[in-house]
Design a protein around this motif. Structure first.
Motif: not given
Length: 185
Positions: A56-57, A172-174, A41-46
């Protein structure tokens, strides 16, 4: 995910199938599934949400290179290369050039202050900042701070992210992307 699949944690940790560690990890089916799902979910999000996958990557790859664990480093750099090969080269170079043993920083006055250690603080150079922009530059500086100078992270360091255009949800995502690359290795 079936029992025959391997998770990112298993691949990066080099857990041998059938080993005692493998059996213990597989016995924690919910934790195992959650770890893999959170990575995906975090690094391969739809959907990108507040942070595009490339950012993110980039942060995950930068953190993985700083940490120096080969499998983790290779995995997150390859993931970034799939998205932006030129950025992957830049991130790898920046992280290698700013990687030091650490952790550095200062504890509040008290018995732990004997462990205070000064170390270099990373700042994205102007030519790189121009190339990747202020938002990703601030993210890399923050990732370096919390990875190699965790004792020095303050509310002001989060304000620097906000000043560069990061929202609360984006921060938060970072932080999750950085943490994922940190704990996966």
């Amino acid at each position: 995910m079936t029992l025959h699949d391997t998770t990112l944690v298993e691949r990066l940790a080099g857990i041998a199938p059938g080993s005692p560690v493998d059996r213990a990890w597989r016995a924690r089916a919910e934790a195992r599934a959650f770890a893999e799902q959170s990575y995906r979910r975090l690094l391969l999000p739809p959907e990108a949400g507040p942070v595009p996958p490339v950012e993110r990557r980039a942060v995950a790859a930068f953190t993985a290179v700083l940490n120096g664990e080969t499998r983790t480093r290779d995995h997150f750099l390859a993931l970034l290369r799939e998205t932006d090969p030129a950025l992957a080269r830049l991130i790898e170079r920046e992280a290698e050039d700013s990687s030091h043993p650490g952790p550095y920083g200062r504890f509040p006055e008290g018995p732990l202050s004997a462990e205070d250690l000064d170390g270099p603080v990373y700042a994205v150079a102007d030519p790189v900042r121009h190339e990747i922009g202020p938002r990703l530059s601030a993210a890399l500086e923050h990732a370096h701070l919390v990875t190699l100078h965790p004792r020095d992270a303050t509310p002001a360091s989060l304000q620097a992210l906000a000043a560069a255009g990061w929202t609360g949800a984006g921060i938060a995502v970072l932080r999750a992307a950085r943490a994922h690359a940190f704990v996966s290795g």
